[in-house]
Design a protein around this motif. Structure first.
Motif, mmCIF file in Angstrom:
data_model
loop_
_atom_site.group_PDB
_atom_site.id
_atom_site.type_symbol
_atom_site.label_atom_id
_atom_site.label_comp_id
_atom_site.label_asym_id
_atom_site.label_seq_id
_atom_site.Cartn_x
_atom_site.Cartn_y
_atom_site.Cartn_z
ATOM 1 N N LEU A 139 0.861 -1.181 0.000
ATOM 2 C CA LEU A 139 0.000 0.000 0.000
ATOM 3 C C LEU A 139 0.898 1.232 0.000
ATOM 4 O O LEU A 139 1.462 1.594 1.034
ATOM 5 N N ILE A 140 1.051 1.862 -1.150
ATOM 6 C CA ILE A 140 1.998 2.966 -1.252
ATOM 7 C C ILE A 140 1.398 4.269 -0.714
ATOM 8 O O ILE A 140 0.201 4.514 -0.822
ATOM 9 N N ASP A 141 2.253 5.070 -0.126
ATOM 10 C CA ASP A 141 1.890 6.404 0.343
ATOM 11 C C ASP A 141 2.109 7.355 -0.825
ATOM 12 O O ASP A 141 3.240 7.682 -1.174
ATOM 13 N N ARG A 142 1.032 7.808 -1.438
ATOM 14 C CA ARG A 142 1.121 8.606 -2.657
ATOM 15 C C ARG A 142 1.803 9.960 -2.442
ATOM 16 O O ARG A 142 2.218 10.601 -3.396
ATOM 17 N N SER A 143 1.928 10.391 -1.185
ATOM 18 C CA SER A 143 2.621 11.650 -0.938
ATOM 19 C C SER A 143 4.127 11.494 -1.144
ATOM 20 O O SER A 143 4.839 12.475 -1.345
ATOM 21 N N GLU A 144 4.617 10.245 -1.105
ATOM 22 C CA GLU A 144 6.042 9.995 -1.274
ATOM 23 C C GLU A 144 6.357 9.103 -2.464
ATOM 24 O O GLU A 144 7.401 9.253 -3.105
ATOM 25 N N VAL A 145 5.461 8.168 -2.747
ATOM 26 C CA VAL A 145 5.738 7.147 -3.760
ATOM 27 C C VAL A 145 4.671 7.195 -4.852
ATOM 28 O O VAL A 145 3.473 7.182 -4.566
ATOM 29 N N GLU A 146 5.133 7.249 -6.090
ATOM 30 C CA GLU A 146 4.200 7.268 -7.221
ATOM 31 C C GLU A 146 3.792 5.855 -7.620
ATOM 32 O O GLU A 146 2.626 5.591 -7.921
ATOM 33 N N SER A 147 4.764 4.930 -7.616
ATOM 34 C CA SER A 147 4.478 3.557 -8.028
ATOM 35 C C SER A 147 5.615 2.657 -7.574
ATOM 36 O O SER A 147 6.625 3.122 -7.040
ATOM 37 N N TYR A 148 5.443 1.359 -7.798
ATOM 38 C CA TYR A 148 6.508 0.396 -7.510
ATOM 39 C C TYR A 148 6.526 -0.655 -8.607
ATOM 40 O O TYR A 148 5.563 -0.827 -9.357
#
Length: 206
Positions: A139-148
């Motif tokens: 579950l990515i934190d969109r404030s820091e990570v765009e994608s994986y």
């Protein structure tokens, strides 16, 4: 599981007392960093996550959000600066990983560390190697990570996919490593850490 067990065995005999010495063996880099950061480098840690996807060992990487003020849109590992409540670099890596991509400590089996990597942004990055257990939900934190995304380990182990060169900053030329996987440019400290990891698997770094 055989490949994962072999990976664990490779990292089981790492001499951690030598890691920092090996990471700063270049006298020129060491003296340059000392001049630029007389108060010393800030400690940071990343998790190098290994995941078994249908028998293929793959490295999980993230793409930083494009709106960030530093390193926007770059490929990196989950991680960040150490905080005063962190007892060691493993705790830093695990805390940052949970914040950025939602993986809990119970989702990860730490198997070892790599030599710290100093950067010319004033940090010394401690890479922590961990295996993702089962199929944990990311579950990515969109404030820091765009994608994986994940990259097969075999891609990085192939010398043909590794590019080496020089990067000039403030009239200083620095050696850099770079990989191009599909539309992802992987370079800088992230690529250096991957290169160290592959060297370790080949037995070139103890």
């Amino acid at each position: 599981m055989k490949a994962l067990n072999e990976l664990i065995e490779i990292f089981s005999d790492v001499d951690h007392s030598l890691l920092i010495k090996k990471s700063l063996h270049n006298k020129f880099i060491r003296s340059t960093l000392k001049k630029r950061f007389p108060k010393g480098l800030k400690s940071a840690a990343i998790l190098l996550p290994i995941i078994d996807i249908e028998g293929s060992l793959e490295i999980l990487l993230t793409k930083r959000s494009t709106h960030l003020t530093t390193h926007a849109g770059e490929i990196c590992f989950p991680g960040g600066g150490s905080e005063k409540n962190d007892t060691d670099v493993s705790m830093t890596a695990l805390r940052e990983t949970k914040e950025e991509i939602g993986l809990k400590e119970s989702d990860i089996k730490i198997i070892g560390k790599l030599p710290p990597v100093p950067t010319f942004t004033g940090y010394i990055i401690h890479p922590v190697v961990g295996i993702l257990l089962g199929s944990p939900e990311i579950l990515i934190d969109r404030s820091e990570v765009e994608s994986y995304f994940t990259v097969p380990l075999t891609f990085f182990m192939n010398h043909k996919n590794k590019k080496e060169g020089l990067w000039e900053t403030n009239d200083i030329q620095l050696p850099i490593v770079e990989y191009q996987y599909q539309n992802h440019r992987i370079w800088g400290a992230t690529a250096m850490i991957i290169s160290l990891f592959c060297d370790r698997l080949r037995g070139e770094v103890k």
